[in-house]
Write a protein that holds these residues in place. Sequence first.
Motif, PDB file in Angstrom:
ATOM      1  N   VAL A  93       0.914  -0.572  -0.045  1.00  0.00           N
ATOM      2  CA  VAL A  93       0.012   0.082   0.375  1.00  0.00           C
ATOM      3  C   VAL A  93       0.917   0.982  -0.264  1.00  0.00           C
ATOM      4  O   VAL A  93       1.734   1.261   0.908  1.00  0.00           O
ATOM      5  CB  VAL A  93      -0.541   0.097   0.970  1.00  0.00           C
ATOM      6  CG1 VAL A  93      -1.714   1.076   1.205  1.00  0.00           C
ATOM      7  CG2 VAL A  93      -1.930  -1.548   1.178  1.00  0.00           C
ATOM      8  N   ILE A  94       0.624   1.915  -1.097  1.00  0.00           N
ATOM      9  CA  ILE A  94       1.392   3.630  -1.070  1.00  0.00           C
ATOM     10  C   ILE A  94       0.619   4.545  -0.337  1.00  0.00           C
ATOM     11  O   ILE A  94      -0.367   4.939  -0.776  1.00  0.00           O
ATOM     12  CB  ILE A  94       1.735   3.541  -2.061  1.00  0.00           C
ATOM     13  CG1 ILE A  94       3.065   5.152  -2.339  1.00  0.00           C
ATOM     14  CG2 ILE A  94       1.089   3.588  -3.494  1.00  0.00           C
ATOM     15  CD1 ILE A  94       3.972   4.861  -3.450  1.00  0.00           C
ATOM     16  N   HIS A  95       0.692   5.090   0.767  1.00  0.00           N
ATOM     17  CA  HIS A  95       0.238   6.452   1.218  1.00  0.00           C
ATOM     18  C   HIS A  95       0.544   7.469   1.049  1.00  0.00           C
ATOM     19  O   HIS A  95       1.517   7.791   0.823  1.00  0.00           O
ATOM     20  CB  HIS A  95       0.301   6.078   2.571  1.00  0.00           C
ATOM     21  CG  HIS A  95       0.131   4.678   3.217  1.00  0.00           C
ATOM     22  ND1 HIS A  95      -1.141   5.265   3.780  1.00  0.00           N
ATOM     23  CD2 HIS A  95       0.429   4.055   2.957  1.00  0.00           C
ATOM     24  CE1 HIS A  95      -1.422   3.928   4.158  1.00  0.00           C
ATOM     25  NE2 HIS A  95      -0.225   2.971   4.470  1.00  0.00           N
ATOM     26  N   ILE A  96      -0.264   8.234   0.137  1.00  0.00           N
ATOM     27  CA  ILE A  96      -0.054  10.026  -0.271  1.00  0.00           C
ATOM     28  C   ILE A  96      -0.963  10.611   0.010  1.00  0.00           C
ATOM     29  O   ILE A  96      -2.286  10.012   0.059  1.00  0.00           O
ATOM     30  CB  ILE A  96       0.129   9.679  -1.870  1.00  0.00           C
ATOM     31  CG1 ILE A  96       0.927   8.257  -2.502  1.00  0.00           C
ATOM     32  CG2 ILE A  96       0.287  11.143  -2.956  1.00  0.00           C
ATOM     33  CD1 ILE A  96       0.708   8.413  -4.295  1.00  0.00           C
ATOM     34  N   ALA A  97      -0.667  11.758   0.832  1.00  0.00           N
ATOM     35  CA  ALA A  97      -1.863  12.345   1.590  1.00  0.00           C
ATOM     36  C   ALA A  97      -2.320  11.722   1.805  1.00  0.00           C
ATOM     37  O   ALA A  97      -1.623  10.888   2.975  1.00  0.00           O
ATOM     38  CB  ALA A  97      -2.064  13.814   0.578  1.00  0.00           C
ATOM     39  N   ASP A  98      -3.323  12.419   1.960  1.00  0.00           N
ATOM     40  CA  ASP A  98      -4.368  10.881   2.823  1.00  0.00           C
ATOM     41  C   ASP A  98      -5.112  10.269   2.359  1.00  0.00           C
ATOM     42  O   ASP A  98      -6.399   9.571   2.591  1.00  0.00           O
ATOM     43  CB  ASP A  98      -5.293  12.147   3.346  1.00  0.00           C
ATOM     44  CG  ASP A  98      -5.952  13.246   2.893  1.00  0.00           C
ATOM     45  OD1 ASP A  98      -5.797  13.058   1.595  1.00  0.00           O
ATOM     46  OD2 ASP A  98      -6.931  13.806   2.700  1.00  0.00           O
ATOM     47  N   LYS A  99      -4.356   9.318   1.355  1.00  0.00           N
ATOM     48  CA  LYS A  99      -4.717   8.664   0.064  1.00  0.00           C
ATOM     49  C   LYS A  99      -4.668   7.207   0.636  1.00  0.00           C
ATOM     50  O   LYS A  99      -2.785   7.232   0.890  1.00  0.00           O
ATOM     51  CB  LYS A  99      -5.454   8.861  -0.660  1.00  0.00           C
ATOM     52  CG  LYS A  99      -5.934  10.134  -1.052  1.00  0.00           C
ATOM     53  CD  LYS A  99      -6.863  10.456  -2.468  1.00  0.00           C
ATOM     54  CE  LYS A  99      -8.009  10.957  -2.461  1.00  0.00           C
ATOM     55  NZ  LYS A  99      -7.747  12.658  -1.840  1.00  0.00           N
TER      56      LYS A  99
ATOM     57  N   TYR B 148       4.664   7.434   1.684  1.00  0.00           N
ATOM     58  CA  TYR B 148       5.274   6.225   2.180  1.00  0.00           C
ATOM     59  C   TYR B 148       4.685   4.813   1.295  1.00  0.00           C
ATOM     60  O   TYR B 148       3.358   4.462   1.688  1.00  0.00           O
ATOM     61  CB  TYR B 148       5.392   6.175   3.733  1.00  0.00           C
ATOM     62  CG  TYR B 148       4.248   6.375   4.417  1.00  0.00           C
ATOM     63  CD1 TYR B 148       3.686   4.655   5.392  1.00  0.00           C
ATOM     64  CD2 TYR B 148       3.984   7.324   4.928  1.00  0.00           C
ATOM     65  CE1 TYR B 148       2.432   4.837   5.676  1.00  0.00           C
ATOM     66  CE2 TYR B 148       2.177   6.486   5.379  1.00  0.00           C
ATOM     67  CZ  TYR B 148       1.796   5.635   5.624  1.00  0.00           C
ATOM     68  OH  TYR B 148       0.925   5.900   6.261  1.00  0.00           O
ATOM     69  N   PHE B 149       5.550   3.982   1.377  1.00  0.00           N
ATOM     70  CA  PHE B 149       4.619   2.383   0.892  1.00  0.00           C
ATOM     71  C   PHE B 149       5.465   1.189   2.220  1.00  0.00           C
ATOM     72  O   PHE B 149       6.226   1.449   3.179  1.00  0.00           O
ATOM     73  CB  PHE B 149       6.611   2.007   0.071  1.00  0.00           C
ATOM     74  CG  PHE B 149       5.977   0.883   0.171  1.00  0.00           C
ATOM     75  CD1 PHE B 149       4.834   0.095  -1.252  1.00  0.00           C
ATOM     76  CD2 PHE B 149       6.332  -0.106   0.237  1.00  0.00           C
ATOM     77  CE1 PHE B 149       4.139  -0.596  -1.948  1.00  0.00           C
ATOM     78  CE2 PHE B 149       5.967  -1.260  -0.451  1.00  0.00           C
ATOM     79  CZ  PHE B 149       5.000  -1.985  -1.337  1.00  0.00           C
ATOM     80  N   VAL B 150       4.068   1.085   2.457  1.00  0.00           N
ATOM     81  CA  VAL B 150       4.279   0.153   3.190  1.00  0.00           C
ATOM     82  C   VAL B 150       3.948  -1.367   2.676  1.00  0.00           C
ATOM     83  O   VAL B 150       2.790  -2.268   1.648  1.00  0.00           O
ATOM     84  CB  VAL B 150       3.217  -0.777   3.917  1.00  0.00           C
ATOM     85  CG1 VAL B 150       2.735  -1.396   4.836  1.00  0.00           C
ATOM     86  CG2 VAL B 150       2.816   0.898   4.955  1.00  0.00           C
ATOM     87  N   ASN B 151       4.513  -2.489   3.130  1.00  0.00           N
ATOM     88  CA  ASN B 151       4.547  -3.840   1.963  1.00  0.00           C
ATOM     89  C   ASN B 151       3.791  -4.832   2.475  1.00  0.00           C
ATOM     90  O   ASN B 151       3.917  -4.481   3.923  1.00  0.00           O
ATOM     91  CB  ASN B 151       6.409  -4.699   2.409  1.00  0.00           C
ATOM     92  CG  ASN B 151       6.553  -5.808   1.307  1.00  0.00           C
ATOM     93  OD1 ASN B 151       5.123  -6.066   0.583  1.00  0.00           O
ATOM     94  ND2 ASN B 151       7.652  -6.482   1.762  1.00  0.00           N
ATOM     95  N   ARG B 152       3.212  -4.870   1.999  1.00  0.00           N
ATOM     96  CA  ARG B 152       2.082  -6.589   2.519  1.00  0.00           C
ATOM     97  C   ARG B 152       2.495  -7.881   2.325  1.00  0.00           C
ATOM     98  O   ARG B 152       2.248  -8.856   2.727  1.00  0.00           O
ATOM     99  CB  ARG B 152       0.871  -6.035   1.863  1.00  0.00           C
ATOM    100  CG  ARG B 152       0.113  -4.923   2.423  1.00  0.00           C
ATOM    101  CD  ARG B 152       0.081  -4.817   3.703  1.00  0.00           C
ATOM    102  NE  ARG B 152      -1.125  -3.350   4.064  1.00  0.00           N
ATOM    103  CZ  ARG B 152      -0.693  -2.998   5.353  1.00  0.00           C
ATOM    104  NH1 ARG B 152       0.270  -3.148   6.115  1.00  0.00           N
ATOM    105  NH2 ARG B 152      -1.077  -1.773   5.331  1.00  0.00           N
TER     106      ARG B 152
END
Length: 160
Positions: free
Chosen positions: A107-113, A132-136
């Motif tokens: 999941v990549i978080h960009i601003a508030d999405k 930021y990126f979160v590896n799943r």
Amino acid sequence: MGIVDIRAGEMISMILHRWLTFLVLIAAASAASAADWVGPMPAVPARQSLDALLRANPLGRDQNIRVIPVQRGVHTTQVLVQVRDREPAHYHADSDITVLIVRGQGVIHIADKQFPVKEGDVMFIPRKVVHYFVNRAKQPAAALVIYSPPPGPRDRVVLP
């Protein structure tokens, strides 16, 4: 040849001299700032295998993130980023980035999405936007990241 002709010739000569001096100064300033901005330009082949780069540069056992330089140019810099778990929230002060997921998912978080991403997905992130990126996955994820323009020395700003 009259006085007017000589003065006109001198005027044209003076204008050309000033214009050329201006152009030389602009070129010198541009070259200096570009050299400071981009840094040394390593000699790399025009074609690189991302799989070969990943095999040659695996994440260390206790390493969460690894950045591998791929190519550098006047207008862009490309790096291969491996992420075991997650990146810290950060933004880029100097560069827009394009992120191409080449391995894994997360999941990549960009601003508030939040955007689920997988191999083959492409994301554009403008400069100064927190992300930021979160590896799943169980295996490290990898992305080709293209910076435009190339980042300066203080481009990446990690949030507290």
